[in-house]
Design a protein around this motif. Structure first.
Motif, mmCIF file in Angstrom:
data_model
loop_
_atom_site.group_PDB
_atom_site.id
_atom_site.type_symbol
_atom_site.label_atom_id
_atom_site.label_comp_id
_atom_site.label_asym_id
_atom_site.label_seq_id
_atom_site.Cartn_x
_atom_site.Cartn_y
_atom_site.Cartn_z
ATOM 1 N N ILE A 28 1.323 -1.272 -0.044
ATOM 2 C CA ILE A 28 0.003 -0.268 0.003
ATOM 3 C C ILE A 28 0.982 1.093 -0.427
ATOM 4 O O ILE A 28 0.846 2.499 -0.690
ATOM 5 C CB ILE A 28 -0.866 -0.143 0.824
ATOM 6 C CG1 ILE A 28 -1.911 -1.328 0.856
ATOM 7 C CG2 ILE A 28 -1.499 1.654 1.321
ATOM 8 C CD1 ILE A 28 -3.395 -1.362 2.179
ATOM 9 N N LEU A 29 1.822 1.356 1.012
ATOM 10 C CA LEU A 29 2.675 2.458 1.374
ATOM 11 C C LEU A 29 3.785 2.440 -0.178
ATOM 12 O O LEU A 29 4.185 3.941 -0.858
ATOM 13 C CB LEU A 29 3.928 2.137 2.662
ATOM 14 C CG LEU A 29 3.208 2.581 3.274
ATOM 15 C CD1 LEU A 29 4.247 1.963 4.914
ATOM 16 C CD2 LEU A 29 2.892 3.909 4.015
ATOM 17 N N ALA A 30 3.853 1.578 -1.032
ATOM 18 C CA ALA A 30 4.454 1.256 -2.497
ATOM 19 C C ALA A 30 3.458 2.263 -3.563
ATOM 20 O O ALA A 30 4.367 3.332 -4.760
ATOM 21 C CB ALA A 30 4.761 0.597 -3.085
ATOM 22 N N PHE A 31 2.762 1.356 -3.139
ATOM 23 C CA PHE A 31 1.041 2.190 -4.008
ATOM 24 C C PHE A 31 1.093 3.370 -4.372
ATOM 25 O O PHE A 31 1.058 4.449 -4.861
ATOM 26 C CB PHE A 31 -0.029 1.600 -4.062
ATOM 27 C CG PHE A 31 -0.906 2.143 -4.976
ATOM 28 C CD1 PHE A 31 -0.780 1.905 -6.435
ATOM 29 C CD2 PHE A 31 -1.693 2.913 -4.599
ATOM 30 C CE1 PHE A 31 -1.702 2.456 -6.517
ATOM 31 C CE2 PHE A 31 -3.205 2.736 -5.799
ATOM 32 C CZ PHE A 31 -2.721 3.175 -6.432
ATOM 33 N N VAL A 32 0.904 4.501 -2.521
ATOM 34 C CA VAL A 32 1.006 5.896 -2.396
ATOM 35 C C VAL A 32 2.263 6.224 -2.277
ATOM 36 O O VAL A 32 1.528 7.928 -3.752
ATOM 37 C CB VAL A 32 0.472 5.398 -0.699
ATOM 38 C CG1 VAL A 32 0.538 7.167 -0.673
ATOM 39 C CG2 VAL A 32 -0.608 5.028 -0.372
ATOM 40 N N LEU A 33 3.367 6.293 -3.003
ATOM 41 C CA LEU A 33 4.283 6.572 -3.029
ATOM 42 C C LEU A 33 4.889 6.831 -4.473
ATOM 43 O O LEU A 33 5.146 8.050 -5.376
ATOM 44 C CB LEU A 33 5.954 5.985 -2.644
ATOM 45 C CG LEU A 33 6.473 5.964 -0.938
ATOM 46 C CD1 LEU A 33 7.107 5.453 -1.287
ATOM 47 C CD2 LEU A 33 6.296 7.860 -0.820
ATOM 48 N N LEU A 34 4.545 6.016 -5.379
ATOM 49 C CA LEU A 34 4.126 6.255 -6.714
ATOM 50 C C LEU A 34 3.142 6.828 -6.992
ATOM 51 O O LEU A 34 2.921 7.908 -8.218
ATOM 52 C CB LEU A 34 3.745 4.339 -7.117
ATOM 53 C CG LEU A 34 4.402 3.283 -7.523
ATOM 54 C CD1 LEU A 34 4.202 2.598 -7.727
ATOM 55 C CD2 LEU A 34 6.140 3.778 -8.639
ATOM 56 N N ALA A 35 1.522 6.926 -7.033
ATOM 57 C CA ALA A 35 0.984 7.649 -6.768
ATOM 58 C C ALA A 35 1.119 9.657 -6.654
ATOM 59 O O ALA A 35 1.253 9.786 -7.482
ATOM 60 C CB ALA A 35 -0.325 7.781 -5.933
ATOM 61 N N ILE A 36 1.872 9.048 -5.289
ATOM 62 C CA ILE A 36 2.336 11.293 -5.225
ATOM 63 C C ILE A 36 3.654 11.537 -6.451
ATOM 64 O O ILE A 36 3.099 12.282 -6.564
ATOM 65 C CB ILE A 36 3.371 10.762 -3.706
ATOM 66 C CG1 ILE A 36 1.987 10.572 -3.050
ATOM 67 C CG2 ILE A 36 3.717 12.088 -3.994
ATOM 68 C CD1 ILE A 36 1.949 10.202 -1.427
ATOM 69 N N SER A 37 4.335 10.029 -6.589
ATOM 70 C CA SER A 37 5.174 10.695 -7.651
ATOM 71 C C SER A 37 4.758 11.362 -8.489
ATOM 72 O O SER A 37 4.938 12.355 -9.706
ATOM 73 C CB SER A 37 6.382 9.593 -7.846
ATOM 74 O OG SER A 37 7.345 10.435 -8.517
#
Length: 203
Positions: A28-37
């Motif tokens: 979930i954290l990886a997905f959120v970071l990718l989305a923010i990026s």
């Protein structure tokens, strides 16, 4: 430790709920970071495009303003010189002038001509050969600059074309003075006498 023991340990870890929870949280954290990026990069790109459009628009507006200023300055300069010239002619007296222009200042850029020739050979089913030659030509504007700013390389600048002149003069009630004014202006600007309208000044 045998292979069977390693497999059992791995199975135990995978089946552990805490481990699964940790994996889910990490994903979930990886997905959120990718989305923010992705969102940040999109905004930066949009901002850069907006800035580029604004700079281009400002440059275009500045060029139009400069062109208008140049035309106005040229017109005022021509009027002042013509008034001075005509006032020096005998019996003309006080003079007021208006000059009509066909178009604005025209800048002629340097261009580079390019020609591309293509030769193709075709062979038909009976062994005959045919050669086709095609020529494509074009031109592009030569650019010049200091690295930070590129502009077309201007070969020459053509001043606005004068299409007519209106003159009001003190001495224009005299046919001879009127004719002298028409001849002088016609010769000066390379326009026909009928394009030079001369009228006496109101007393």
């Amino acid at each position: 430790m045998g292979k069977g023991d390693i497999k059992k340990d791995i199975a135990k870890i995978v089946n552990d709920k805490k481990f699964l929870n940790v994996v889910v949280v990490v994903l979930i954290l990886a997905f959120v970071l990718l989305a923010i990026s992705f969102i940040t990069n999109s905004r930066k790109k949009e901002s850069a495009e907006d800035k580029s459009t604004k700079v281009s628009s400002n440059a275009s507006s500045e060029l139009e303003k400069n062109a208008e200023t140049t035309i106005n300055n040229y017109e005022e300069n021509e009027k002042a010189q013509l008034k001075k010239l005509l006032s020096s002619i005998d019996n003309v007296g006080e003079v007021d002038v208006m000059i009509y222009f066909k178009s604005g200042e025209v800048k002629v850029p340097a261009t580079e001509e390019t020609t591309q020739e293509t030769v193709t050979e075709e062979t038909d089913s009976q062994g005959g050969k045919r050669t086709n030659e095609t020529q494509n030509g074009g031109s592009k504007v030569v650019m010049a600059g200091d690295g930070s700013k590129n502009e077309p390389y201007i070969l020459q600048v053509n001043k606005p074309e004068i299409t007519g002149v209106l003159i009001v003069a003190d001495g224009a009630s005299s046919a001879k003075v009127k004719y002298d004014i028409q001849v002088a202006v016609s010769s000066l600007y390379g326009i026909s006498i009928d394009k030079v309208n001369v009228y006496p000044m109101k007393s």
